[in-house]
Design an enzyme around this catalytic site. Structure first.
Site, PDB file in Angstrom:
ATOM      1  N   ILE A  17       0.825  -1.218   0.000  1.00 29.64           N
ATOM      2  CA  ILE A  17       0.000   0.000   0.000  1.00 29.64           C
ATOM      3  C   ILE A  17       0.857   1.266   0.000  1.00 29.64           C
ATOM      4  O   ILE A  17       0.393   2.322  -0.445  1.00 29.64           O
ATOM      5  CB  ILE A  17      -0.988  -0.016   1.193  1.00 29.64           C
ATOM      6  CG1 ILE A  17      -2.171   0.915   0.928  1.00 29.64           C
ATOM      7  CG2 ILE A  17      -0.284   0.310   2.502  1.00 29.64           C
ATOM      8  CD1 ILE A  17      -3.336   0.731   1.870  1.00 29.64           C
ATOM      9  N   ASN A  30      -2.326   2.399  15.608  1.00 29.14           N
ATOM     10  CA  ASN A  30      -2.765   2.084  16.971  1.00 29.14           C
ATOM     11  C   ASN A  30      -3.157   3.375  17.667  1.00 29.14           C
ATOM     12  O   ASN A  30      -2.939   4.463  17.137  1.00 29.14           O
ATOM     13  CB  ASN A  30      -1.679   1.308  17.738  1.00 29.14           C
ATOM     14  CG  ASN A  30      -0.361   2.036  17.714  1.00 29.14           C
ATOM     15  OD1 ASN A  30      -0.294   3.219  18.050  1.00 29.14           O
ATOM     16  ND2 ASN A  30       0.693   1.366  17.298  1.00 29.14           N
ATOM     17  N   GLY A  38       4.052  -4.043  11.053  1.00 29.89           N
ATOM     18  CA  GLY A  38       3.123  -4.274   9.952  1.00 29.89           C
ATOM     19  C   GLY A  38       2.992  -3.069   9.036  1.00 29.89           C
ATOM     20  O   GLY A  38       3.966  -2.341   8.774  1.00 29.89           O
ATOM     21  N   ASP A  40       1.607  -0.247   9.479  1.00 28.28           N
ATOM     22  CA  ASP A  40       1.888   1.009  10.193  1.00 28.28           C
ATOM     23  C   ASP A  40       3.377   1.363  10.082  1.00 28.28           C
ATOM     24  O   ASP A  40       3.753   2.486   9.700  1.00 28.28           O
ATOM     25  CB  ASP A  40       1.482   0.811  11.661  1.00 28.28           C
ATOM     26  CG  ASP A  40       1.342   2.106  12.430  1.00 28.28           C
ATOM     27  OD1 ASP A  40       1.435   3.189  11.820  1.00 28.28           O
ATOM     28  OD2 ASP A  40       1.131   2.033  13.656  1.00 28.28           O
ATOM     29  N   TYR A 127      -3.499  -7.546  15.100  1.00 30.62           N
ATOM     30  CA  TYR A 127      -4.716  -7.444  15.906  1.00 30.62           C
ATOM     31  C   TYR A 127      -5.599  -8.695  15.826  1.00 30.62           C
ATOM     32  O   TYR A 127      -6.609  -8.785  16.519  1.00 30.62           O
ATOM     33  CB  TYR A 127      -5.512  -6.184  15.553  1.00 30.62           C
ATOM     34  CG  TYR A 127      -4.949  -4.915  16.170  1.00 30.62           C
ATOM     35  CD1 TYR A 127      -3.760  -4.933  16.901  1.00 30.62           C
ATOM     36  CD2 TYR A 127      -5.606  -3.693  16.035  1.00 30.62           C
ATOM     37  CE1 TYR A 127      -3.238  -3.774  17.475  1.00 30.62           C
ATOM     38  CE2 TYR A 127      -5.096  -2.529  16.610  1.00 30.62           C
ATOM     39  CZ  TYR A 127      -3.913  -2.579  17.329  1.00 30.62           C
ATOM     40  OH  TYR A 127      -3.413  -1.427  17.898  1.00 30.62           O
TER      41      TYR A 127
HETATM   42  P1  ADP Z   1      -3.414  -4.606  12.532  1.00 32.38           P
HETATM   43  O1  ADP Z   1      -2.602  -4.224  13.750  1.00 32.38           O
HETATM   44  O2  ADP Z   1      -4.576  -3.653  12.289  1.00 32.38           O
HETATM   45  O3  ADP Z   1      -3.806  -6.040  12.533  1.00 32.38           O
HETATM   46  P2  ADP Z   1      -1.177  -5.091  10.682  1.00 32.38           P
HETATM   47  O4  ADP Z   1      -0.331  -4.073  10.021  1.00 32.38           O
HETATM   48  O5  ADP Z   1      -0.540  -6.002  11.681  1.00 32.38           O
HETATM   49  O6  ADP Z   1      -2.434  -4.285  11.307  1.00 32.38           O
HETATM   50  O7  ADP Z   1      -1.867  -6.004   9.574  1.00 32.38           O
HETATM   51  C1  ADP Z   1      -2.920  -5.562   8.745  1.00 32.38           C
HETATM   52  C2  ADP Z   1      -2.722  -6.145   7.354  1.00 32.38           C
HETATM   53  O8  ADP Z   1      -1.791  -5.351   6.629  1.00 32.38           O
HETATM   54  C3  ADP Z   1      -2.166  -7.572   7.342  1.00 32.38           C
HETATM   55  O9  ADP Z   1      -2.906  -8.320   6.373  1.00 32.38           O
HETATM   56  C4  ADP Z   1      -0.732  -7.364   6.866  1.00 32.38           C
HETATM   57  O10 ADP Z   1      -0.253  -8.502   6.147  1.00 32.38           O
HETATM   58  C5  ADP Z   1      -0.924  -6.195   5.929  1.00 32.38           C
HETATM   59  N1  ADP Z   1       0.278  -5.436   5.525  1.00 32.38           N
HETATM   60  C6  ADP Z   1       1.493  -5.353   6.130  1.00 32.38           C
HETATM   61  N2  ADP Z   1       2.299  -4.536   5.420  1.00 32.38           N
HETATM   62  C7  ADP Z   1       1.577  -4.082   4.353  1.00 32.38           C
HETATM   63  C8  ADP Z   1       1.847  -3.234   3.232  1.00 32.38           C
HETATM   64  N3  ADP Z   1       3.032  -2.636   3.070  1.00 32.38           N
HETATM   65  N4  ADP Z   1       0.849  -3.024   2.323  1.00 32.38           N
HETATM   66  C9  ADP Z   1      -0.368  -3.596   2.468  1.00 32.38           C
HETATM   67  N5  ADP Z   1      -0.686  -4.405   3.503  1.00 32.38           N
HETATM   68  C10 ADP Z   1       0.278  -4.653   4.427  1.00 32.38           C
END
Ligand code: ADP
Length: 176
Positions: A17, A30, A38, A40, A127
């Site tokens: 993304i 958060n 992740g 974030d 999460y």
């Molecule tokens: P949360 O804490 O809301 O669960 P995470 O970041 O741990 O958020 O995960 C949310 C989703 O984002 C997961 O499916 C993870 O694989 C995905 N994710 C991680 N990095 C990226 C990225 N660079 N682009 C898109 N999705 C991502």
């Protein structure tokens, strides 16, 4: 996969993304807006220190709400930071909080006159929200919003794995 609801395209892609060129990308943040792991962490490190500085100024964001910053050095001009629920068992208000995270983000995008928004799969990483359930909520909330509100040209889900893309595609087909 692509679909159209009224004047808005919904697209599902697999990807990172942080590379999106939509007017805004949504961050699964958060409540402290302090960055993390992740998606974030990826957004904060690709977007540079401006995003973190703006987040510090805003301070915090309750679960289910959303705030907006600039996109720093990202291609997207804005980042909408929303906070999804931590999943316990689905009986602690998680579905309505997840719906609220999507709705707050979409409402903020419209308020700022943005035309295109990209979402990650909120809450389904650290999460722990099961992706089958979360995808149905994500897709039905977006479709419901688009049916009620004009102004968005594109809502895109950027999924990080082939499996997530498959699950979201099934959810979208089921919701149309
Ligand atoms: P949360 O804490 O809301 O669960 P995470 O970041 O741990 O958020 O995960 C949310 C989703 O984002 C997961 O499916 C993870 O694989 C995905 N994710 C991680 N990095 C990226 C990225 N660079 N682009 C898109 N999705 C991502």
């Amino acid at each position: 996969m692509e679909a159209r609801v009224n004047a808005t395209a919904i697209s599902l892609v697999r990807g990172d993304i942080t590379l999106e060129e939509t007017d805004a990308i949504v961050n699964a943040a958060n409540t402290t807006l302090s960055g993390g792991s992740g998606v974030d962490g990826a957004i904060h490190s690709s977007g540079g220190p401006l995003i973190s500085a703006e987040c510090r100024k805003i301070g915090s964001c309750p679960t289910g709400h959303a705030v907006i910053t600039s996109g720093g050095s990202l291609k997207a001009r804005h980042v909408i930071h929303t906070v999804g629920p931590v999943y316990k068992d689905g009986e602690h208000g998680e579905p309505s909080m997840l719906r609220s995270a999507y709705l707050s983000s979409l409402t903020l995008a419209l308020e700022k006159n943005l035309r295109s928004v990209a979402f990650p799969s909120i809450s389904t990483g650290a999460y722990g929200y099961p992706v089958e359930e979360a995808s149905k909520i994500a897709v039905s909330t977006v479709i419901g919003f688009i049916k009620q509100n004009n102004g968005l040209d594109l809502v895109r889900f950027v999924l990080f794995s082939d499996r997530d893309l498959e699950v979201y595609s099934r959810a979208l087909k089921g919701a149309l």
